[in-house]
Scaffold this motif. Structure first.
Motif, short mmCIF file in Angstrom:
data_model
loop_
_atom_site.label_atom_id
_atom_site.label_comp_id
_atom_site.label_asym_id
_atom_site.label_seq_id
_atom_site.Cartn_x
_atom_site.Cartn_y
_atom_site.Cartn_z
N LYS A 169 40.70 36.29 22.68
CA LYS A 169 41.22 37.59 22.22
C LYS A 169 40.12 38.63 22.40
O LYS A 169 39.00 38.44 21.97
N PRO A 170 40.44 39.75 23.06
CA PRO A 170 39.41 40.76 23.31
C PRO A 170 38.89 41.38 22.01
O PRO A 170 39.61 41.52 21.04
N ILE A 171 37.62 41.71 22.04
CA ILE A 171 37.03 42.47 20.94
C ILE A 171 37.32 43.93 21.25
O ILE A 171 36.95 44.43 22.32
N PRO A 172 38.03 44.62 20.37
CA PRO A 172 38.43 46.01 20.66
C PRO A 172 37.23 46.90 21.00
O PRO A 172 36.18 46.82 20.38
N TYR A 173 37.42 47.72 22.01
CA TYR A 173 36.48 48.74 22.45
C TYR A 173 35.18 48.20 23.03
O TYR A 173 34.25 48.95 23.25
N GLU A 174 35.09 46.90 23.26
CA GLU A 174 33.95 46.36 23.99
C GLU A 174 34.17 46.67 25.47
O GLU A 174 35.30 46.60 25.95
N PRO A 175 33.12 47.01 26.21
CA PRO A 175 33.30 47.30 27.63
C PRO A 175 33.78 46.06 28.38
O PRO A 175 33.17 45.01 28.30
N THR A 176 34.91 46.20 29.07
CA THR A 176 35.57 45.07 29.73
C THR A 176 35.72 45.35 31.22
O THR A 176 36.13 46.44 31.61
N LEU A 177 35.41 44.35 32.04
CA LEU A 177 35.45 44.47 33.49
C LEU A 177 36.55 43.57 34.04
O LEU A 177 36.64 42.40 33.67
N GLY A 178 37.38 44.11 34.93
CA GLY A 178 38.41 43.33 35.62
C GLY A 178 38.17 43.38 37.12
O GLY A 178 37.59 44.33 37.64
N LEU A 179 38.61 42.36 37.82
CA LEU A 179 38.47 42.31 39.28
C LEU A 179 39.58 43.13 39.91
O LEU A 179 40.75 42.81 39.77
N ARG A 180 39.21 44.21 40.59
CA ARG A 180 40.21 45.10 41.18
C ARG A 180 41.12 44.36 42.16
O ARG A 180 42.32 44.55 42.16
N GLY A 181 40.56 43.52 42.99
CA GLY A 181 41.36 42.80 43.99
C GLY A 181 42.28 41.74 43.42
O GLY A 181 43.21 41.31 44.08
N GLY A 182 42.01 41.28 42.21
CA GLY A 182 42.90 40.33 41.54
C GLY A 182 42.71 38.87 41.87
O GLY A 182 43.20 38.02 41.16
N HIS A 183 41.99 38.57 42.95
CA HIS A 183 41.73 37.17 43.26
C HIS A 183 40.54 37.06 44.20
O HIS A 183 40.15 38.01 44.86
N PHE A 184 39.98 35.86 44.23
CA PHE A 184 38.86 35.56 45.11
C PHE A 184 39.40 34.99 46.42
O PHE A 184 40.53 34.49 46.46
N ILE A 185 38.60 35.03 47.47
CA ILE A 185 39.03 34.53 48.78
C ILE A 185 38.05 33.48 49.30
O ILE A 185 36.99 33.29 48.73
N ALA A 186 38.43 32.83 50.39
CA ALA A 186 37.62 31.84 51.11
C ALA A 186 37.67 30.51 50.38
O ALA A 186 38.53 30.27 49.54
N GLY A 187 36.73 29.61 50.71
CA GLY A 187 36.70 28.30 50.10
C GLY A 187 36.19 28.37 48.66
O GLY A 187 35.71 29.41 48.20
N LEU A 188 36.30 27.27 47.94
CA LEU A 188 35.95 27.25 46.53
C LEU A 188 34.50 27.69 46.29
O LEU A 188 34.23 28.47 45.39
N CYS A 189 33.56 27.22 47.09
CA CYS A 189 32.15 27.61 46.89
C CYS A 189 31.98 29.12 47.06
O CYS A 189 31.27 29.76 46.28
N ASN A 190 32.61 29.70 48.07
CA ASN A 190 32.53 31.15 48.26
C ASN A 190 33.21 31.89 47.11
O ASN A 190 32.75 32.95 46.69
#
Length: 196
Positions: free
Chosen positions: A39-60
């Motif tokens: 559960k988010p702590i209200p008003y704490e600075p929160t970062l989201g990934l704009r692209g929504g997902h990672f790409i390439a193989g698992l290590c990348n």
């Protein structure tokens, strides 16, 4: 995550069935917004990934995630927005699946500075779930950004930029490189939020 032609989200049961057939046991940590650990702590600075997902193989994909964490710590974000983190199955289906399918989020969050007395420099940002009143720029129902310049949570990064930043970091360059000053102390180069 954003919809990409030919890609679909993989149901958790499908991943478990596939892994089970291969003799692999995958811990699935299905989360809801009512989980105290996420559960988010209200008003704490929160970062989201704009692209929504990672790409390439698992290590990348893991290197890209590591860069997201470096960026969060370098810019004083104390929470990472879990609904924007999807991994990609690169062994056939090309489908996306939730980050928490492979990672124990509760264990990760046990290393957040609000839960530990450690030096804040070693603390990890919390992974948090959707809480609509606090995150107006993200739709919990459609799982999409509502704004082109979101700040609640703050949206940053696309997968290929993250991987490039990680490659520069590994050779001591870029905003996350570590400097050693004359006294032998190490410091991270501080940059603006949008620098990579």
């Amino acid at each position: 995550p954003e919809h990409h032609p030919g890609q679909q989200n993989i149901p958790l049961s499908s991943i478990n069935d596939k892994a089970s057939q291969a003799g692999i046991s995958i811990p699935v940590n299905a989360l809801t917004s009512s989980d105290v650990d996420t559960k988010p702590i209200p008003y704490e600075p929160t970062l989201g990934l704009r692209g929504g997902h990672f790409i390439a193989g698992l290590c990348n994909q893991l290197m890209s995630f590591y860069t997201l964490i470096l960026h969060a710590k370098n810019n004083n974000f104390t929470q990472i927005y879990l609904p924007t983190l999807y991994l990609k199955d690169t062994h056939g289906s090309g489908r996306l699946f939730p980050f928490e399918t492979l990672f124990n989020v509760s264990h990760w969050n046990s290393y957040h500075h609000h839960h530990r007395d450690d030096d804040e420099g070693t603390a990890l940002p919390r992974l948090v779930t959707c809480d609509q009143p606090h995150f107006a720029d993200w739709s919990c129902t459609s799982r999409r950004w509502r704004s082109t310049s979101p700040t609640r949570p703050y949206a940053w990064g696309v997968a290929h930029n993250l991987l490039g930043a990680y490659m520069r970091y590994t050779v001591g360059k870029g905003p996350y490189a570590v400097d050693t000053n004359a006294t032998g102390n190490t410091t991270t180069k501080k940059k603006r939020r949008d620098d990579i």
